[in-house]
Design an enzyme around this catalytic site. Structure first.
Site, mmCIF file in Angstrom:
data_model
loop_
_atom_site.group_PDB
_atom_site.id
_atom_site.type_symbol
_atom_site.label_atom_id
_atom_site.label_comp_id
_atom_site.label_asym_id
_atom_site.label_seq_id
_atom_site.Cartn_x
_atom_site.Cartn_y
_atom_site.Cartn_z
ATOM 1 N N LYS A 25 -1.545 119.790 -26.820
ATOM 2 C CA LYS A 25 -0.488 120.428 -27.613
ATOM 3 C C LYS A 25 0.851 119.932 -27.091
ATOM 4 O O LYS A 25 1.361 120.408 -26.088
ATOM 5 C CB LYS A 25 -0.582 121.962 -27.495
ATOM 6 C CG LYS A 25 -0.134 122.660 -28.720
ATOM 7 C CD LYS A 25 1.258 123.249 -28.801
ATOM 8 C CE LYS A 25 2.194 123.409 -27.706
ATOM 9 N NZ LYS A 25 3.504 122.781 -28.000
ATOM 10 N N GLU A 34 2.300 122.473 -13.599
ATOM 11 C CA GLU A 34 3.379 121.555 -13.187
ATOM 12 C C GLU A 34 4.655 122.117 -13.779
ATOM 13 O O GLU A 34 4.930 121.946 -14.968
ATOM 14 C CB GLU A 34 3.117 120.142 -13.733
ATOM 15 C CG GLU A 34 1.840 119.484 -13.209
ATOM 16 C CD GLU A 34 1.990 118.972 -11.784
ATOM 17 O OE1 GLU A 34 3.102 118.985 -11.234
ATOM 18 O OE2 GLU A 34 0.958 118.563 -11.220
ATOM 19 N N GLU A 61 17.565 125.770 -12.797
ATOM 20 C CA GLU A 61 17.314 124.361 -13.098
ATOM 21 C C GLU A 61 18.413 123.901 -14.066
ATOM 22 O O GLU A 61 18.601 124.515 -15.115
ATOM 23 C CB GLU A 61 15.931 124.267 -13.758
ATOM 24 C CG GLU A 61 15.359 122.894 -13.743
ATOM 25 C CD GLU A 61 13.929 122.863 -14.307
ATOM 26 O OE1 GLU A 61 13.548 123.774 -15.058
ATOM 27 O OE2 GLU A 61 13.233 121.896 -13.987
ATOM 28 N N CYS A 113 12.085 117.332 -14.233
ATOM 29 C CA CYS A 113 11.750 118.346 -13.237
ATOM 30 C C CYS A 113 12.112 117.845 -11.849
ATOM 31 O O CYS A 113 12.326 118.617 -10.930
ATOM 32 C CB CYS A 113 10.258 118.643 -13.310
ATOM 33 S SG CYS A 113 9.257 117.154 -13.235
#
Ligand code: NAD
Length: 489
Positions: free
Chosen positions: A184, A260, A391, A294
């Protein structure tokens, strides 16, 4: 720069679901739009799957799980190897497609295509090395035999920032291990995954082994799958917030999980570093993927004696970067993915400057049609502010100053995340000492890049668990079966 007609590349990709080896529309005929973030124009309309389509995809997985698991490892490996070769042969078309749906400059897209292909090459080689063990227990009588077997049907959910590599990094080991999968992709970037499905089909993968569902409402199609007892594994790459939600859903069926998740990477520059290397490494670690990685260097800690010089050199390097549409020659920085990404970066900068941070370069949205933001360097930032704790996911480099090694380590570890850290020093003892104390799954030592298909990628703390790539990656899709034997009986 590639010179292929954008329209023909977009036309060549299927816009439908891929289930049981067939390309088909959503069962209710719905579609959703995909836009080019550098123009905000719609470039495709893609099938919007229903829960019924997702269930059909799981039916397809289940129906061929045993035959795929029993397919000789060499055959599984050779299919992956052919897919690797097809990706390499089509790297120009795939790179252009990636740039159109995601925005990164074509040269960077080509880099991702090569990186993505490597996972298929690596796991084509690992498919034939799934071994077990046989040994004598301490009592001298019992024998311990172990086998490693595929976990079974797996759901793989991927983010938009690396539209191809985050897919191959999961699909490669899953297929090598003998698992069937449903992929997906993110709703912003479904086209590269569709192109990958065609490649796997052409490489000879039997129908049903890989299935793809695309959806504008991901939870509506994945939650029923996660709750279906036929699913055995969920591998997710994306934000920590969504990862936690999926973990709670997966607890019902106690699924095997790989997570992750997000990162808040520190980059430490000591006065004994090679400053050229440190500045180049910082630009790379910060600006790869426009900062939407990331692994992006979110917090740059510089020893106080060199902070002024480093900040100036970094600001010069950042302001020299050419921003523009990723298909144009010489462009090094593309647009952010969408308006929420621009809003997030703007609010982090506003928060930091209102508290006293100073913008050395950049600091504003660019007056262009897409979601462009200028490469930015901020100084005078403090560790308790939002920009240090969240982040960033954009081209902002906040610089902090430290005065001792212990302080640098404490500042670097002062985050809930733990994916990667970067460390610049020419002192070997310091490098080893600091490396051991940093709370991350990966370290870039005197370099701003860690990604490598042959290495175990993954985090600790709220950056998740599990490893992708390397010798470890295939274990995420295998379980160990122990057979007890009493030799003397
Ligand atoms: P996201 O969490 O919003 O989405 C990731 C995927 O999850 C997408 O496919 C999305 O459609 C799906 N999703 C979203 N909500 C869902 C729900 N309720 N149920 C099921 N699926 C859902 O993340 P994103 O914005 O696409 O990607 C950026 C994030 O991914 C960043 O946090 C980044 O750090 C992280 N990331 C981590 C790694 C890593 O290897 N650790 C690599 C790349 C990106």
């Amino acid at each position: 720069m590639v010179n292929i007609d954008e329209k023909s590349v977009l036309d060549s990709v299927a816009k439908t679901l891929f289930i049981g080896g067939k390309w088909r529309s959503a069962s209710n005929g719905a579609v959703f739009k995909v836009e080019d973030p550098s123009t905000r124009l719609t470039i495709a309309e893609v099938a919007d799957a229903t829960a019924k389509d997702a269930s059909d995809a799981l039916d397809a997985c289940v129906s061929v799980q045993n035959s795929w698991a029993n397919t000789p490892p060499r055959v599984r490996g050779e299919i992956l190897r052919r897919a690797f070769e097809l990706i390499v042969a089509r790297s120009d078309e795939l790179a252009l497609l990636m740039t159109l749906e995601m925005g990164k400059p074509v040269a960077e897209s080509k880099g991702e295509v090569a990186y993505a292909a490597e996972f298929f090459r690596w796991f084509s080689e690992e498919a034939v090395r799934i071994n077990g063990d046989y040994y004598t227990a301490p009592d001298g009588n019992a024998r311990v035999m172990t086998l490693r077997q595929p976990v079974g049907p797996s759901l793989l959910i991927t983010p938009w920032n690396f539209p191809l590599a985050m897919g191959t990094r999961k699909i490669g080991p899953a297929l090598a291990a003998g698992c069937t999968v449903i992929v997906k992709p993110a709703e912003q970037t479904p086209l590269c995954m569709a192109a990958l499905m065609s490649i796997l089909e052409e490489a000879g993968l039997p129908p049903g082994v890989v299935n793809m569902i695309t959806s504008s409402d991901p939870g509506a199609v994945t939650a029923p799958l996660i709750g279906d007892s036929r699913l055995r594994k969920l591998s997710f790459t994306g934000s920590t917030e969504v990862g936690k939600l999926l973990m709670s859903q997966a607890s019902g069926g106690l699924l095997r999980l790989s997570m992750e998740l997000g990162g808040n990477a520190p980059l430490l520059v000591f006065a004994d570093s090679d400053l050229d290397k440190a500045v180049n490494g910082a630009v790379f670690a910060k600006m790869r993927n426009m900062g939407e990685a990331c692994t992006s260097a979110n917090r740059i800690f510089v020893e106080s004696s060199i902070v002024e010089e480093f900040s100036q050199r970094l600001a010069t390097a950042m302001s020299d970067l050419k921003v523009g549409r990723g298909t144009q020659d010489g462009v090094q920085v593309g647009p952010l993915i969408d308006q929420p990404a621009i809003d997030k970066v703007t609010s982090l900068i506003d928060d930091a400057t209102s508290k006293g941070a100073r913008v050395v370069t950049g600091g504003s949205k660019l007056d262009m049609s897409g979601y462009f933001y200028s490469p930015t360097v901020l100084v005078g930032v403090e560790s308790t502010w939002r920009i240090a704790q969240e982040e960033i996911f954009g081209p902002i480099a906040p610089i902090y100053s430290f005065s001792s090694e212990d302080e640098a380590i404490a500042m670097a570890n002062n985050t809930n995340y733990g994916l990667v850290a970067y460390l610049f020093t020419e002192n070997l003892n310091r490098a080893l000492r600091v490396t051991e104390k940093l709370e991350t799954g990966m370290i870039g030592l005197n370099q701003g890049l860690v990604s490598n298909a042959a290495a175990p990628f993954g985090g600790v703390k709220q950056s998740g668990f599990g490893r992708e790539g390397g010798f470890e990656g295939i274990n995420e899709y295998l379980y160990i079966k122990y057979i007890a034997i009493n030799h003397k009986s």
